[in-house]
Design an enzyme around this catalytic site. Sequence first.
Site, PDB file in Angstrom:
ATOM      1  N   ASP A  70      -5.772  18.273 -14.897  1.00 22.06           N
ATOM      2  CA  ASP A  70      -6.428  16.660 -15.557  1.00 22.06           C
ATOM      3  C   ASP A  70      -5.900  16.815 -16.501  1.00 22.06           C
ATOM      4  O   ASP A  70      -6.561  17.134 -17.702  1.00 22.06           O
ATOM      5  CB  ASP A  70      -7.698  17.051 -15.175  1.00 22.06           C
ATOM      6  N   ARG A 121       0.416  -1.571  -0.082  1.00 22.98           N
ATOM      7  CA  ARG A 121       0.249  -0.261  -0.097  1.00 22.98           C
ATOM      8  C   ARG A 121       0.529   1.364   0.048  1.00 22.98           C
ATOM      9  O   ARG A 121       0.940   2.897  -0.211  1.00 22.98           O
ATOM     10  CB  ARG A 121      -1.096   0.301   1.520  1.00 22.98           C
ATOM     11  N   LYS A 161      -7.312   5.365 -19.884  1.00 25.19           N
ATOM     12  CA  LYS A 161      -7.839   5.797 -20.505  1.00 25.19           C
ATOM     13  C   LYS A 161      -6.354   5.619 -22.114  1.00 25.19           C
ATOM     14  O   LYS A 161      -6.301   4.665 -22.115  1.00 25.19           O
ATOM     15  CB  LYS A 161      -7.996   7.457 -21.383  1.00 25.19           C
ATOM     16  N   TYR A 180     -14.955  16.400 -16.202  1.00 27.84           N
ATOM     17  CA  TYR A 180     -15.144  15.423 -15.675  1.00 27.84           C
ATOM     18  C   TYR A 180     -16.575  15.008 -14.696  1.00 27.84           C
ATOM     19  O   TYR A 180     -16.216  15.424 -13.604  1.00 27.84           O
ATOM     20  CB  TYR A 180     -14.275  13.752 -15.400  1.00 27.84           C
TER      21      TYR A 180
HETATM   22  C1  LIG Z   1     -11.682   8.941 -16.722  1.00 30.12           C
HETATM   23  C2  LIG Z   1     -11.522  10.125 -16.589  1.00 30.12           C
HETATM   24  C3  LIG Z   1     -11.679  10.447 -14.643  1.00 30.12           C
HETATM   25  C4  LIG Z   1     -11.094   9.254 -14.017  1.00 30.12           C
HETATM   26  O1  LIG Z   1     -10.546   7.784 -14.241  1.00 30.12           O
HETATM   27  P1  LIG Z   1     -10.779   6.576 -14.185  1.00 30.12           P
HETATM   28  O2  LIG Z   1      -9.555   6.052 -13.582  1.00 30.12           O
HETATM   29  O3  LIG Z   1     -12.182   5.980 -14.838  1.00 30.12           O
HETATM   30  O4  LIG Z   1     -11.744   6.661 -12.661  1.00 30.12           O
HETATM   31  C5  LIG Z   1     -10.652  11.617 -14.799  1.00 30.12           C
HETATM   32  N1  LIG Z   1     -10.633  12.347 -15.420  1.00 30.12           N
HETATM   33  C6  LIG Z   1     -11.028  12.275 -16.505  1.00 30.12           C
HETATM   34  C7  LIG Z   1     -10.703  13.496 -17.894  1.00 30.12           C
HETATM   35  C8  LIG Z   1     -11.617  11.062 -17.382  1.00 30.12           C
HETATM   36  O5  LIG Z   1     -12.162  11.088 -18.545  1.00 30.12           O
END
Ligand SMILES: *Cc1c(COP(=O)(O)O)cnc(C)c1O
Length: 393
Positions: free
Chosen positions: A181, A56, A206, A109
Site C-alpha cells: 500500500d 461498472r 490522499k 491503515y
Molecule cells: C486512507 C488510507 C486507506 C483507505 O483509503 P480510503 O480512500 O479512505 O478508503 C488505505 N491505506 C492507507 C495507507 C490510507 O492512508
Amino acid sequence: MSDSSDESLVRRTPWPETISRAVVTPLQPSVVYASPSPDRLDDQYEGRAKGYTYAREGHPNADVLAQKIDQMEGAQGGIITSSGMSAVSAVLMGVLQAGDHVVAGDQLYGRSLRMLTQDMPRFGVSATLADPTDISAMRAAMTPDTKMILVEVVSNPTLRVADMAGLAQLAQETGALLVVDNTFTTPRAFRPFEHGADIVIHSVTKLLAGHSDVTLGYAVAENAELQKKIYDTSVTFGFTPSPFDCWLAERGLYSFNLRYDRAEENAKALADHLASLPAVKRVLYPTRSDHPDHNRAGVLMGERGSHMVSFEIEGGRAAANALTLAAPNIAFAPTLGDIGTTLSHPASSSHRALTTEGRAALGISEGFFRVSVGVEDIEVLKAEFTTAIAATT
Ligand SMILES: *Cc1c(COP(=O)(O)O)cnc(C)c1O
C-alpha cells in the site's frame, strides 16, 4: 395523438460536430454505451475492438486516471476503485482463497487491519500481524499457507520504515505475493515494483488527488492474470468509481509533483522547527538522523521523506485539546494528503480502539500528533505550530 415535441425532448440530441478538440479531459457520466450491432458487441466482449458497455465494468474517466497512475508506478493495466479500502478489498478478495494466510504489517491503515483480523476470517482467510521493520518477526509469522505479505512502506502514525529488501527476499523464497500500500510514500518517493512488489495499492483519496474532495483507490498487479482477477472482483463486487471523482482526481494529478515537492520541503523544515521547540519531546521524520529507520529510509527513498511528520508533546488530553484549539487555521481532521496542512491525533481517532497500554506499546500517547504537511508558506506554518505548542505549557 402523438406528441412529436415530447419525443424529440426524450431522445438525446447529438453532440455537436467540431473540428477542434477539447484540451481538458471530457467528463463522461454515461452508465450505458450503445453498440452498433450484436456482432460489434461480440467484438467488444471478445477483445477484438475497444468499446465500453456499462460503467461498472469500466469507463473512460477511470481509464484515463488509471493510465496516469500506471505511468507514475511504472505499471500497466491498473484499475481505479471507489475508495482506497475497495482497492484493498479487490486485492484481498480477488487473489486469496479460503484457507490462505496473510502476513501483514502491524501498523497498517486501521481499516486494513480490521479487514484482515475481523472480516477476512469470516471468509476463511487468516492473518498474522508482525513488525515489518523486523524481518525475523515477519519470517516467524509465515506459515505454509501464507500466500501474501501486505505492508505499507512508511507506517502510520510513527513513520517506521519497512525492511523492503528483506521482505522482497522473503516473498521470493516463500512464493508469497508482496503487496504494498503505497499511499503514504507515493511513487514520487518510492516505486514498489522496483523493490520486488507484485501488487501496488493506493488510496487516491490522499495526496494523489490532493484536495480532499474525492474518495478513490487504485490497484495494479505486475502479472496480467492476477490483474484480471482483481479487475473481475472489483466489477463483481461493485467497487465502481464515480466518473466525476475520477475526473477531479485526474485534474489533481497535473499538479501532483509540484504539490508533493513543496509539501515535502515544508515537512522537512517543519520537522526541524518542531525539534527546536523545548516543549516538543520527540519528532519523527524519516530523513532526520534521530529517526530509528533513518538509514533504511535513505536507501529506499533517498532524500525523499514525504509529507508526514509526527511529534509528541508533554501533557495528557488537556494539552492536546489546548494545541488544536490554539491552531484554528490548521484543520484538525483524521485525514492526510490535502493541499493544506491537517493535524490528526491518533489517540482520539485512528487508534482510539486500542487500550492506553496498546497505544503506549506503539509509542502513541495523548500528546502524540501526526501532521500531513501542505503547501502553505513555511514561515506561516512554523509560526502557527509555535503558537499552538506554546498554548500547551
Ligand atoms: C486512507 C488510507 C486507506 C483507505 O483509503 P480510503 O480512500 O479512505 O478508503 C488505505 N491505506 C492507507 C495507507 C490510507 O492512508
